[in-house]
Design an enzyme around this catalytic site. Structure first.
Site, short mmCIF file in Angstrom:
data_model
loop_
_atom_site.label_atom_id
_atom_site.label_comp_id
_atom_site.label_asym_id
_atom_site.label_seq_id
_atom_site.Cartn_x
_atom_site.Cartn_y
_atom_site.Cartn_z
N ARG A 148 4.12 5.67 -6.00
CA ARG A 148 3.60 4.31 -6.12
C ARG A 148 3.51 3.94 -7.61
O ARG A 148 2.68 4.49 -8.34
CB ARG A 148 2.22 4.18 -5.47
CG ARG A 148 1.64 2.77 -5.68
CD ARG A 148 0.54 2.40 -4.69
NE ARG A 148 -0.69 3.11 -4.91
CZ ARG A 148 -1.85 2.77 -4.31
NH1 ARG A 148 -1.89 1.73 -3.47
NH2 ARG A 148 -2.94 3.48 -4.52
N ASP A 165 -11.52 4.97 -5.85
CA ASP A 165 -10.45 4.68 -6.79
C ASP A 165 -10.60 3.24 -7.25
O ASP A 165 -11.63 2.60 -7.02
CB ASP A 165 -9.08 4.96 -6.17
CG ASP A 165 -8.75 4.05 -4.99
OD1 ASP A 165 -9.51 3.09 -4.72
OD2 ASP A 165 -7.71 4.28 -4.34
#
EC number: 2.3.3.9
Length: 538
Positions: A175, A455
């Site tokens: 990603r 996160d």
């Protein structure tokens, strides 16, 4: 905060118009070769202006939404695409079964553990799970270079334990950072390169041929997309890269995260734009909740309750996941489930069993709904998630499962979640957001806090909730109105046990984000300026 003017020593073989800034790392010599930099420069020159125009279009659309000059709906001009019968290209063989995917940062030991975890795939995350220091980004690329070639190893000096890859490992998916970020350490004609193009381009330049030679391919997760136009830009990047690197057409494959509210109205269109290279869509639930607040946050009728009360069974989130499954399966694409934020709890068996039970229930819900796979953040949860999908999915996926008959309306996607707003919720948001920002500024992008893996996405929910509650002067527990003075008081009280330069910066940044009239679209944008100042001045 402005950047230091310090530059790396002149490099004689840099392609014309390219400049490197900041510290020089040992890994750069092998990665940032003249040919690799020339390739990165070509991507930025070809696509950089269009990327910036698309970001401007996001800002303009948000202004219209805030002014009630536009409402979110399925685009009338693409009704023919939604009505027509078409399917995407079949997925490659090693992406047919994705029932459990593990995600994590691009740190060396974590990459090895994730690839060895027993999951079907591992998403190596340069975005929400990584703090984009130059060292992290470059070393992450080196780690993946070694992982692709199966030469990666790690010796832990503290435990004395050594780590190597098993014979059988998860499929690697990368990603890159989102379209909104730049990589300030590399400029092209005086402009910082797109972080998306840097992360994608460097990985595909060095690893695409090797992955294809080994029977896999260059696979990507694409984050933070808001429209079909942004998906079309990625398609053109893929096509240009395949041509420049002499790769077979369609060898670059992607899964798109539907983690913004605007993108939920263009799922068909995103699949269509990427139909020769896309594999599926993913319910990026935490970023999606953040995007709901960010997109509709100025509406007095869309005030979101405490973060813990907003679950995937909330009507709007349930509609979102149902629409994603239905859309994907109609087009032959995988409908991937979201992240389980809970992680194993050490030294507390009752708390650990409760965490496992929550993960099990979440994954059983996703499997029963028709998802083709799901995400976990810790190797200890792979078995739980796999068992949930094994129980209802004997084949590699559920793409052929009959589709539900019900249609999902635009209104259904915009139902405000129900619940209460509490002082405890406010204080929880403060603790999580500031501790996460502190860790991020220290170079850590994935942080275990209070038995959850936090996160950037979950930190975004925290800061955006506080901004919205303050903007609307909500009542906490029906007793106290949230004001700037009360926010300052709560921050001071919650942070009394924390000290250090980065905590002071994290507190300052958090308050700036919450007290701003128009908060920045992503906390990583102003936080990156802080990060660069530390990086360039270190």
């Amino acid at each position: 905060m402005t950047l230091s003017s310090s530059l790396m020593p002149p490099v004689s073989d840099l392609p014309p118009g390219l400049a490197l800034r900041g510290p020089t790392l040992p890994e750069q010599a092998a990665l940032l070769t003249t040919d690799a930099l020339a390739f990165l420069g070509s991507l930025e020159r070809r696509f950089g202006i269009r990327r910036r125009r698309l970001l401007a279009a996001r800002t303009e659309r948000q202004a219209r939404l805030d002014a009630h000059e536009e409402v979110l709906d399925f685009p009338a001009e693409t009704a023919d695409i939604r009505a027509a019968d078409w399917t995407i290209a079949p997925p490659p063989a090693d992406l047919q079964d994705r029932r459990v995917e593990i995600t994590g940062p691009v740190e060396r030991k974590m990459i090895i553990n994730a690839l060895n975890s027993g999951a079907k795939a591992f998403m190596a995350d340069f975005e929400d799970a990584s703090s984009p220091t130059w060292a992290t980004m470059i070393q992450g690329q080196q780690n993946l270079f070694d992982a692709v070639r199966r030469t990666i190893d790690y010796h832990d000096p503290q435990s004395g334990k050594s780590y190597r890859l098993n014979d059988q490992t998860a499929v690697l998916i990368v990603r890159p950072r989102g379209w909104h970020m730049t990589e300030a350490h590399l400029t092209v004609d005086g402009t910082a390169i797109s972080a998306s193009l840097f992360d994608f381009g460097l990985f595909v330049f060095h690893n695409a041929r090797e992955l294809l030679r080994r029977g896999s391919g260059p696979y990507f997760y694409l984050p933070k997309i808001e429209s079909r136009h942004e998906a079309a830009l990625w398609r053109e990047v893929f096509d240009a890269s395949e041509q420049a690197l002499d790769l077979p057409a369609g060898s670059i494959r992607a899964t798109v995260l539907i983690e913004t509210l605007p993108a939920a109205f263009e799922m068909d269109e995103i699949l269509y734009e990427l139909r020769d290279s896309i594999v599926g869509l993913n319910c990026g639930r935490w970023d999606y909740i953040f995007s709901m607040i960010k997109t509709l946050g100025k509406r007095a009728d869309f005030i979101v309750p405490d973060r813990a009360q907003v679950t995937m069974t909330s009507p709007a989130l349930l509609a979102y996941s149902q629409l994603l499954i239905k859309t994907c399966h109609r087009r032959g694409a995988h409908a991937m489930g979201g992240m389980a934020a809970h992680i194993p709890v050490r030294n507390d068996d009752a708390a650990n069993q409760a965490a496992f039970a929550r993960v099990r229930a979440d994954k059983e819900r996703e499997a029963a709904a028709g998802h083709d796979g799901t995400w976990v953040a810790h190797p200890g949860l792979v078995g739980i998630a796999q068992a949930a999908f094994d129980a209802v999915m004997p084949g590699p996926n559920q793409v052929a499962r009959p589709l539900p008959d019900s249609d999902i309306s635009a209104a259904a996607l915009q139902q405000p979640p129900q619940g209460t707003i509490t002082e405890a919720g406010l204080r929880s948001n403060i603790r999580v957001a500031i501790q996460y920002l502190n860790a991020w500024l220290c170079g850590q992008g994935c942080v275990p806090l209070y038995h959850l893996m936090e996160d950037a996405a979950t930190a975004e929910i925290c800061r955006m909730q506080v901004w919205q509650w303050l903007h609307h002067r909500v009542s906490l527990d029906g007793l106290h109105t949230l004001t700037p003075a009360l926010l300052h008081q709560c921050v001071a009280e919650e942070m009394t046990t924390f000290t250090g330069e980065k905590f002071a910066a994290a507190c300052s940044l958090f308050l700036d984000l919450c007290l701003s009239d128009s908060p920045p679209p992503f906390l990583t944008l102003p936080a990156y300026d802080y990060l660069l100042a530390y990086d360039f001045l270190a």
